[in-house]
Motif scaffolding. Structure first.
Motif, PDB file in Angstrom:
ATOM      1  N   ILE A   1       0.833  -1.207   0.000  1.00 49.07           N
ATOM      2  CA  ILE A   1       0.000   0.000   0.000  1.00 49.07           C
ATOM      3  C   ILE A   1       0.866   1.253   0.000  1.00 49.07           C
ATOM      4  O   ILE A   1       0.635   2.184  -0.791  1.00 49.07           O
ATOM      5  N   THR A   2       1.856   1.295   0.866  1.00 44.92           N
ATOM      6  CA  THR A   2       2.678   2.505   0.957  1.00 44.92           C
ATOM      7  C   THR A   2       3.538   2.693  -0.294  1.00 44.92           C
ATOM      8  O   THR A   2       3.746   3.826  -0.744  1.00 44.92           O
ATOM      9  N   GLU A   3       4.031   1.604  -0.873  1.00 44.55           N
ATOM     10  CA  GLU A   3       4.790   1.716  -2.121  1.00 44.55           C
ATOM     11  C   GLU A   3       3.904   2.269  -3.233  1.00 44.55           C
ATOM     12  O   GLU A   3       4.346   3.118  -4.027  1.00 44.55           O
TER      13      GLU A   3
ATOM     14  N   GLN B   1       3.933  10.626  -6.391  1.00 40.45           N
ATOM     15  CA  GLN B   1       5.289  11.146  -6.490  1.00 40.45           C
ATOM     16  C   GLN B   1       5.278  12.531  -7.124  1.00 40.45           C
ATOM     17  O   GLN B   1       4.483  12.833  -8.002  1.00 40.45           O
ATOM     18  N   ASN B   2       6.172  13.371  -6.608  1.00 37.74           N
ATOM     19  CA  ASN B   2       6.339  14.747  -7.095  1.00 37.74           C
ATOM     20  C   ASN B   2       5.116  15.631  -6.854  1.00 37.74           C
ATOM     21  O   ASN B   2       4.964  16.676  -7.490  1.00 37.74           O
ATOM     22  N   ARG B   3       4.246  15.192  -5.905  1.00 41.30           N
ATOM     23  CA  ARG B   3       3.100  16.038  -5.551  1.00 41.30           C
ATOM     24  C   ARG B   3       3.219  16.422  -4.076  1.00 41.30           C
ATOM     25  O   ARG B   3       3.452  15.557  -3.222  1.00 41.30           O
ATOM     26  N   PRO B   4       3.070  17.694  -3.738  1.00 39.27           N
ATOM     27  CA  PRO B   4       3.282  18.139  -2.353  1.00 39.27           C
ATOM     28  C   PRO B   4       2.044  17.964  -1.484  1.00 39.27           C
ATOM     29  O   PRO B   4       0.908  17.938  -1.973  1.00 39.27           O
ATOM     30  N   ASN B   5       2.277  17.818  -0.172  1.00 33.73           N
ATOM     31  CA  ASN B   5       1.223  17.886   0.842  1.00 33.73           C
ATOM     32  C   ASN B   5       0.059  16.931   0.581  1.00 33.73           C
ATOM     33  O   ASN B   5      -1.109  17.328   0.534  1.00 33.73           O
ATOM     34  N   ILE B   6       0.393  15.666   0.396  1.00 34.83           N
ATOM     35  CA  ILE B   6      -0.627  14.643   0.148  1.00 34.83           C
ATOM     36  C   ILE B   6      -1.145  14.129   1.496  1.00 34.83           C
ATOM     37  O   ILE B   6      -0.372  13.757   2.376  1.00 34.83           O
ATOM     38  N   ARG B   7      -2.469  14.071   1.627  1.00 35.90           N
ATOM     39  CA  ARG B   7      -3.110  13.642   2.875  1.00 35.90           C
ATOM     40  C   ARG B   7      -3.910  12.366   2.627  1.00 35.90           C
ATOM     41  O   ARG B   7      -4.851  12.369   1.829  1.00 35.90           O
TER      42      ARG B   7
ATOM     43  N   THR C   1       8.684  11.522   2.696  1.00 36.18           N
ATOM     44  CA  THR C   1       7.857  11.706   1.500  1.00 36.18           C
ATOM     45  C   THR C   1       6.915  12.878   1.756  1.00 36.18           C
ATOM     46  O   THR C   1       6.851  13.408   2.868  1.00 36.18           O
ATOM     47  N   SER C   2       6.166  13.251   0.750  1.00 29.82           N
ATOM     48  CA  SER C   2       5.195  14.342   0.901  1.00 29.82           C
ATOM     49  C   SER C   2       3.846  13.829   1.399  1.00 29.82           C
ATOM     50  O   SER C   2       2.879  14.593   1.484  1.00 29.82           O
TER      51      SER C   2
END
Length: 295
Positions: free
Chosen positions: A88-90, A97-103, A126-127
């Motif tokens: 899941i985390t992978e 990837q390359n996206r900021p502030n992912i919740r 990571t973000s």
């Protein structure tokens, strides 16, 4: 996921739905089958991730064929155990990837603390951040046709079948607590509570348990469950009437466990909390987070 009024936090980019109930039981009541309702997949093990663009389910080799048959075309099936299937985390790291502030949200009552911690470790640097969403999103949409919990009451188990009285068991536990200087023990697994107090119930399929939580200290015993589940025979068995001493059980409504843990833990220096052992997953992230002095 994007309605602030629903999640009571900033909007989410993804939401994780596991197969667990609040007690991390091996099987769950039909009312707690949130992952099954969401996905249409009825195998006993699986985790779903929903983002704004995709819906993904992970399950192990026992259920690959069943999941292929039960999932519709909206779902991507991740067949655990096959290479190169990501965790899941992978998958989250690749997807965002390359996206900021992912919740990424999840219900902390339904995720074992050890698994939550492992996810957080995997997402370090990571973000992506994990967000505890205490208003379960599946519950918000599962309004029609959701089963109710059964109304059958618990009952006491005679000592001749239990082997020893619950008072003897509590005495043994308090001795072990004193040896390690633990101020409290929190019991969350339903089979352990049934064993501890010599009570049985009807709250899981094929497992005679009572949906409840327990806190044991040297001076008190606390049982958190629905009052209508306790017959008069259970009240008598647990000596609940006028309970003001260490060897009787105080009843509390099940939902009071969260406030009580936050309040009681302020006076504790050491507390025993369930952690993974064998197939038991230990207590939820919410249990650990509610013990204030630890976090």
């Amino acid at each position: 996921m994007v309605r602030v009024a629903s999640i009571e936090t900033a909007p989410l980019h993804g939401y994780i739905v596991t197969s667990d109930d609040e007690h991390q039981s091996e099987t769950v009541d039909p009312r707690d089958m949130r992952r099954e309702f969401l996905t249409g997949f009825y195998g006993s093990a699986g985790d779903a991730v929903v983002t704004l663009a995709k819906a993904v389910l992970w399950t192990d080799g026992r259920y690959h064929l069943q999941a292929d048959l039960e999932l519709d075309c909206n779902w991507i099936l991740m067949k655990r155990g096959r290479k190169p299937i990501p965790t899941i985390t992978e998958w989250l790291k690749h997807e965002f990837q390359n996206r900021p502030n992912i919740r990424i949200g999840a219900d902390p009552k339904l995720v074992p603390a050890a698994i939550w911690e492992a996810w957080e470790i995997d997402l370090v640097n990571t973000s992506i951040s994990l967000v505890a969403v205490r208003k379960n999103l599946v519950d918000l949409i599962w309004q029609v046709g959701r089963p109710n919990y059964n109304s059958y009451s618990a009952y006491p188990l005679k000592k001749e079948y239990a082997g020893k009285s619950w008072q003897e068991k509590i005495k043994d536990i308090r001795l072990q607590m004193s040896l390690v200087k633990a101020d409290a023990l929190v019991v969350t697994a339903l089979d352990e509570i049934a064993w501890l107090f010599n009570i049985r119930g009807y709250d899981l399929p094929h497992t005679p348990v009572l949906r409840s939580y327990v806190i044991v200290t040297q001076g008190s015993l606390h049982l958190y469950t629905s009052k209508h589940k306790l017959l008069r025979s259970v009240d008598t068995h647990l000596k609940m009437d006028s309970c003001f001493h260490a060897d009787c059980v105080k009843w509390h409504n099940e939902t009071c466990i969260w406030d009580d843990l936050r309040t009681m833990s302020q006076a504790w220096k050491k507390v025993w909390l369930p952690t993974p052992c064998g197939y038991a997953q230990g207590a939820s992230k919410e249990i650990f987070s509610s013990v204030r002095f630890l976090f």
